[in-house]
Design a protein around this motif. Structure first.
Motif, PDB file in Angstrom:
ATOM      1  N   ALA A   1      73.198  56.938   1.932  1.00 47.70           N
ATOM      2  CA  ALA A   1      73.245  57.391   0.680  1.00 47.70           C
ATOM      3  C   ALA A   1      71.943  57.925   0.400  1.00 47.70           C
ATOM      4  O   ALA A   1      71.706  58.854  -0.268  1.00 47.70           O
ATOM      5  CB  ALA A   1      73.831  56.389  -0.318  1.00 47.70           C
ATOM      6  N   ILE A   2      70.938  57.135   0.726  1.00 46.03           N
ATOM      7  CA  ILE A   2      69.483  57.451   0.161  1.00 46.03           C
ATOM      8  C   ILE A   2      68.955  58.486   1.066  1.00 46.03           C
ATOM      9  O   ILE A   2      68.062  59.265   0.729  1.00 46.03           O
ATOM     10  CB  ILE A   2      68.510  56.242   0.243  1.00 46.03           C
ATOM     11  N   SER A   3      69.170  58.305   2.688  1.00 48.28           N
ATOM     12  CA  SER A   3      68.372  59.461   3.415  1.00 48.28           C
ATOM     13  C   SER A   3      69.445  60.425   3.685  1.00 48.28           C
ATOM     14  O   SER A   3      68.835  61.445   4.288  1.00 48.28           O
ATOM     15  CB  SER A   3      68.090  58.680   4.768  1.00 48.28           C
ATOM     16  N   ASN A   4      70.619  60.501   3.446  1.00 53.78           N
ATOM     17  CA  ASN A   4      71.576  61.587   3.817  1.00 53.78           C
ATOM     18  C   ASN A   4      71.519  61.646   5.226  1.00 53.78           C
ATOM     19  O   ASN A   4      71.999  62.791   5.674  1.00 53.78           O
ATOM     20  CB  ASN A   4      70.997  62.785   3.199  1.00 53.78           C
ATOM     21  N   ARG A   5      71.494  60.588   5.919  1.00 51.67           N
ATOM     22  CA  ARG A   5      71.537  60.736   7.418  1.00 51.67           C
ATOM     23  C   ARG A   5      72.345  59.590   7.829  1.00 51.67           C
ATOM     24  O   ARG A   5      72.211  58.317   7.386  1.00 51.67           O
ATOM     25  CB  ARG A   5      69.978  60.811   8.144  1.00 51.67           C
TER      26      ARG A   5
ATOM     27  N   LEU B   1      69.105  57.535  12.785  1.00 52.28           N
ATOM     28  CA  LEU B   1      67.751  57.088  12.435  1.00 52.28           C
ATOM     29  C   LEU B   1      67.345  55.791  13.381  1.00 52.28           C
ATOM     30  O   LEU B   1      66.188  55.712  13.565  1.00 52.28           O
ATOM     31  CB  LEU B   1      67.982  56.371  10.977  1.00 52.28           C
ATOM     32  N   VAL B   2      68.273  55.291  13.869  1.00 52.82           N
ATOM     33  CA  VAL B   2      68.013  54.472  14.974  1.00 52.82           C
ATOM     34  C   VAL B   2      67.052  55.039  16.109  1.00 52.82           C
ATOM     35  O   VAL B   2      66.353  54.711  16.689  1.00 52.82           O
ATOM     36  CB  VAL B   2      69.162  53.571  15.577  1.00 52.82           C
ATOM     37  N   ARG B   3      67.701  56.238  16.593  1.00 52.21           N
ATOM     38  CA  ARG B   3      66.916  56.733  17.628  1.00 52.21           C
ATOM     39  C   ARG B   3      65.624  57.480  17.368  1.00 52.21           C
ATOM     40  O   ARG B   3      64.666  57.177  18.110  1.00 52.21           O
ATOM     41  CB  ARG B   3      67.854  58.198  18.114  1.00 52.21           C
ATOM     42  N   GLU B   4      65.455  57.704  16.118  1.00 50.46           N
ATOM     43  CA  GLU B   4      64.298  58.108  15.619  1.00 50.46           C
ATOM     44  C   GLU B   4      63.131  57.066  15.246  1.00 50.46           C
ATOM     45  O   GLU B   4      62.221  57.186  15.816  1.00 50.46           O
ATOM     46  CB  GLU B   4      64.280  58.980  14.309  1.00 50.46           C
ATOM     47  N   ARG B   5      63.729  55.948  14.824  1.00 49.05           N
ATOM     48  CA  ARG B   5      62.862  54.921  14.373  1.00 49.05           C
ATOM     49  C   ARG B   5      62.409  53.782  15.657  1.00 49.05           C
ATOM     50  O   ARG B   5      61.341  53.476  15.822  1.00 49.05           O
ATOM     51  CB  ARG B   5      63.509  53.997  13.511  1.00 49.05           C
ATOM     52  N   LEU B   6      63.509  53.705  16.519  1.00 49.03           N
ATOM     53  CA  LEU B   6      63.346  52.754  17.625  1.00 49.03           C
ATOM     54  C   LEU B   6      63.077  53.612  19.033  1.00 49.03           C
ATOM     55  O   LEU B   6      62.757  52.911  20.040  1.00 49.03           O
ATOM     56  CB  LEU B   6      64.420  51.865  17.915  1.00 49.03           C
ATOM     57  N   GLY B   7      63.396  55.010  18.889  1.00 46.06           N
ATOM     58  CA  GLY B   7      62.863  55.538  20.288  1.00 46.06           C
ATOM     59  C   GLY B   7      64.051  55.927  21.205  1.00 46.06           C
ATOM     60  O   GLY B   7      65.064  55.218  20.939  1.00 46.06           O
ATOM     61  N   PRO B   8      64.196  56.733  22.011  1.00 46.19           N
ATOM     62  CA  PRO B   8      65.325  57.234  22.670  1.00 46.19           C
ATOM     63  C   PRO B   8      65.566  56.185  23.850  1.00 46.19           C
ATOM     64  O   PRO B   8      66.994  56.188  23.982  1.00 46.19           O
ATOM     65  CB  PRO B   8      64.607  58.586  23.359  1.00 46.19           C
ATOM     66  N   ARG B   9      64.811  55.405  24.262  1.00 51.99           N
ATOM     67  CA  ARG B   9      65.383  54.375  25.160  1.00 51.99           C
ATOM     68  C   ARG B   9      66.181  53.175  24.625  1.00 51.99           C
ATOM     69  O   ARG B   9      67.125  52.940  25.158  1.00 51.99           O
ATOM     70  CB  ARG B   9      63.953  53.600  25.916  1.00 51.99           C
TER      71      ARG B   9
ATOM     72  N   VAL C   1      77.321  60.082  20.093  1.00 53.07           N
ATOM     73  CA  VAL C   1      76.842  60.888  21.308  1.00 53.07           C
ATOM     74  C   VAL C   1      76.123  62.217  21.032  1.00 53.07           C
ATOM     75  O   VAL C   1      74.888  62.599  21.060  1.00 53.07           O
ATOM     76  CB  VAL C   1      77.999  61.340  22.513  1.00 53.07           C
ATOM     77  N   ALA C   2      76.984  62.841  19.874  1.00 53.87           N
ATOM     78  CA  ALA C   2      76.269  64.157  19.238  1.00 53.87           C
ATOM     79  C   ALA C   2      75.073  63.548  18.399  1.00 53.87           C
ATOM     80  O   ALA C   2      74.145  64.432  18.505  1.00 53.87           O
ATOM     81  CB  ALA C   2      77.304  64.585  18.233  1.00 53.87           C
ATOM     82  N   GLN C   3      74.948  62.569  17.760  1.00 60.30           N
ATOM     83  CA  GLN C   3      73.704  62.322  17.077  1.00 60.30           C
ATOM     84  C   GLN C   3      72.548  61.889  18.236  1.00 60.30           C
ATOM     85  O   GLN C   3      71.353  62.126  17.704  1.00 60.30           O
ATOM     86  CB  GLN C   3      73.984  60.986  16.037  1.00 60.30           C
TER      87      GLN C   3
ATOM     88  N   LEU D   1      70.912  44.437  14.890  1.00 59.60           N
ATOM     89  CA  LEU D   1      69.464  44.341  14.910  1.00 59.60           C
ATOM     90  C   LEU D   1      68.663  45.913  14.372  1.00 59.60           C
ATOM     91  O   LEU D   1      68.092  45.990  13.582  1.00 59.60           O
ATOM     92  CB  LEU D   1      68.867  43.897  16.189  1.00 59.60           C
ATOM     93  N   PRO D   2      68.981  46.915  15.067  1.00 60.25           N
ATOM     94  CA  PRO D   2      68.536  48.235  14.581  1.00 60.25           C
ATOM     95  C   PRO D   2      68.954  48.486  13.223  1.00 60.25           C
ATOM     96  O   PRO D   2      68.114  49.294  12.611  1.00 60.25           O
ATOM     97  CB  PRO D   2      69.377  49.275  15.503  1.00 60.25           C
ATOM     98  N   VAL D   3      70.128  48.104  12.814  1.00 60.04           N
ATOM     99  CA  VAL D   3      70.565  48.425  11.236  1.00 60.04           C
ATOM    100  C   VAL D   3      69.776  47.642  10.557  1.00 60.04           C
ATOM    101  O   VAL D   3      68.875  48.276   9.447  1.00 60.04           O
ATOM    102  CB  VAL D   3      71.940  48.101  10.978  1.00 60.04           C
ATOM    103  N   LEU D   4      69.257  46.288  10.830  1.00 56.67           N
ATOM    104  CA  LEU D   4      68.448  45.749   9.788  1.00 56.67           C
ATOM    105  C   LEU D   4      66.906  46.299   9.723  1.00 56.67           C
ATOM    106  O   LEU D   4      66.409  46.245   8.774  1.00 56.67           O
ATOM    107  CB  LEU D   4      68.280  44.059  10.460  1.00 56.67           C
ATOM    108  N   VAL D   5      66.287  46.691  11.004  1.00 53.31           N
ATOM    109  CA  VAL D   5      65.213  47.373  11.223  1.00 53.31           C
ATOM    110  C   VAL D   5      65.013  48.501  10.250  1.00 53.31           C
ATOM    111  O   VAL D   5      64.323  48.632   9.257  1.00 53.31           O
ATOM    112  CB  VAL D   5      64.903  47.546  12.538  1.00 53.31           C
ATOM    113  N   VAL D   6      66.037  49.440  10.337  1.00 58.97           N
ATOM    114  CA  VAL D   6      66.083  50.634   9.629  1.00 58.97           C
ATOM    115  C   VAL D   6      66.272  50.641   8.109  1.00 58.97           C
ATOM    116  O   VAL D   6      65.746  51.109   7.301  1.00 58.97           O
ATOM    117  CB  VAL D   6      67.317  51.667  10.214  1.00 58.97           C
ATOM    118  N   ALA D   7      67.078  49.454   7.740  1.00 56.95           N
ATOM    119  CA  ALA D   7      67.288  49.229   6.501  1.00 56.95           C
ATOM    120  C   ALA D   7      66.032  48.658   5.736  1.00 56.95           C
ATOM    121  O   ALA D   7      66.000  48.346   4.492  1.00 56.95           O
ATOM    122  CB  ALA D   7      68.482  48.065   6.052  1.00 56.95           C
ATOM    123  N   ASN D   8      65.196  48.131   6.616  1.00 57.41           N
ATOM    124  CA  ASN D   8      63.762  47.660   5.936  1.00 57.41           C
ATOM    125  C   ASN D   8      62.597  48.684   6.016  1.00 57.41           C
ATOM    126  O   ASN D   8      61.390  48.463   5.825  1.00 57.41           O
ATOM    127  CB  ASN D   8      63.161  46.710   6.567  1.00 57.41           C
TER     128      ASN D   8
END
Length: 409
Positions: free
Chosen positions: A61-65, A70-78, A298-300, A359-366
């Motif tokens: 709702a806040i990021s519109n994404r 966001l997990v890929r962008e925040r934590l990297g492609p690997r 996959v698409a994201q 874990l990635p959801v918790l990271v992004v939410a912070n």
């Protein structure tokens, strides 16, 4: 009324996540063998999915994404690739089990072998995802799945002592014929069926499809705190029905037909028909969720155009992923593997990958870069960390329990 209909994303997510083939199998088997001793696991699962779904809905709702983007962008492609591969494989197994569940429901209605129904179900699923509007899918299958409430009503109708049923729900006694490893095996399976990764990705991506913005934060939370507890209540109906009908007789549930039998015993053919309709709607709704979730992730990850609202020519690769996933799921069923057995193994594999999702959801939410002052507060972080420990414990215990108990046998 319009706001009520807007909550149907949560209803569909809840029914597809809590009352899919995984829960029909795990809750019914646990209820038939342990009575209501796993009620607390359902409650823990409901609270856990609400904690993380609220984070995912707020992020969207806040990021519109969507969260996975966001997990890929925040934590990297690997890291995102590890998440993608593991969740995609388990989601494919889940999709195969869900299509098998729909086919089993049609088998109960028609008597025709479920393998004859499987390709027709797959075709109907693809046509629905391609041609039917997103809101229509939500409302038709989300609300039709509510027919499963007949199992909860059946349990209340059939039990001679409601007070005794309530007392049993708050105890964890072990029947003389069962063992603690088997008890914990079913606990992990029920917990995993409540915390399925595809739920998170579907719910978040569905919010983007419905164009949630900051003004829709209350709507996102209404979806979470209404929809998911409702799904948990329907799952409890499955557990209670099996506990009332089968546990006293020492009969273990191992088919979908047995799982819906309490409704028939309480309310005759009408009750049985409602329960089968509920199974059909819940498993078909879950099949839609898993198909879309696989396509979304996959698409994201690869940055392709995606979305149920986009025509195939506008998002060709996204729609191709949907079609390929459905075909692979049907191919898995045509190995003649029992859908119930497939579900049992799917739930354990699902438990194993839970930390990679949450874990990635918790990271992004912070991350204030995405959420500004809407990041997790102390309560959300405390609950998130507690549940992160729980999913790690479940992931570590899943395979040993599978081996030691022979898949709960």
């Amino acid at each position: 009324m319009r706001r009520l209909f807007a909550v149907t994303l949560g209803v569909l997510s809840a029914i597809g996540g809590f009352v899919d083939i995984g829960d029909i199998v795990s809750a019914s088997q646990a209820g038939s063998r342990f009575g209501l001793a796993h009620t607390w696991v359902l409650l823990v699962g409901v609270v856990g999915i609400c904690v993380y779904a609220e984070m995912a809905g707020r992020v969207t709702a806040i990021s519109n994404r969507p969260v996975f983007d966001l997990v890929r962008e925040r934590l990297g492609p690997r890291v995102a690739m590890l998440n993608l591969v593991s969740s995609y494989l388990v989601t494919l197994l889940t999709l195969a089990a869900e299509i098998g569940g729909v086919a089993l429901a049609l088998h109960l209605l028609s008597g025709a072998p479920y393998l004859l129904w499987a390709p027709l179900v797959a075709l109907l699923l693809w046509l629905a995802l391609w041609r039917v509007r997103f809101e229509s899918l939500e409302r038709i299958f989300g609300f039709a799945g509510l027919a499963l409430v007949v199992l909860l009503l059946a349990a209340l109708d059939l039990v001679p002592d409601a007070g005794g049923l309530a007392r049993e729900a708050v105890t964890t006694g072990l029947p003389a014929t069962e063992t603690w490893p088997t008890y914990w095996y079913f606990a992990v399976a029920i917990f995993a069926s409540a915390m399925t990764p595809y739920e998170m990705f579907f719910f978040s991506s569905g919010g983007v499809e419905e164009r949630w913005g900051p003004q829709d934060l209350a709507l996102a939370r209404a979806n979470v705190f209404f929809g998911f507890p409702l799904g948990g209540l329907l799952a409890f109906g499955l557990l209670a029905g099996a506990a009332v009908v089968f546990a006293p007789r020492g009969v273990a549930v191992d088919t979908v037909g047995q799982a819906v039998l309490p409704a028939g015993l309480a309310f005759g053919q009408v009750g049985l028909a409602l329960a089968i309709i509920g199974v059909f709607a819940a498993t078909f709704g879950a099949a839609m969720e898993t198909s879309l979730s696989a396509g979304y992730t996959v698409a994201q990850y690869f940055g392709w155009s995606w979305g149920k609202y986009l025509r195939p020519r506008q998002a060709a690769r996204f729609h191709t992923v949907l079609l390929v996933g459905i075909l692979l799921a049907v191919a898995a069923l045509f190995t003649t593997i029992d859908p119930v057995q497939l579900t049992e193994y799917m739930l354990i594999l699902n438990a194993v990958i839970l930390p990679l999702t949450y874990l990635p959801v918790l990271v992004v939410a912070n991350d204030r870069g995405y959420l500004g002052d809407r990041v997790n507060g102390p309560l959300a972080n405390t609950m998130g960390l507690i549940y992160l420990v729980v999913v790690v414990v479940a992931a570590v215990a899943a395979i040993p329990l599978l081996v030691v108990t022979g898949a709960g046998r």
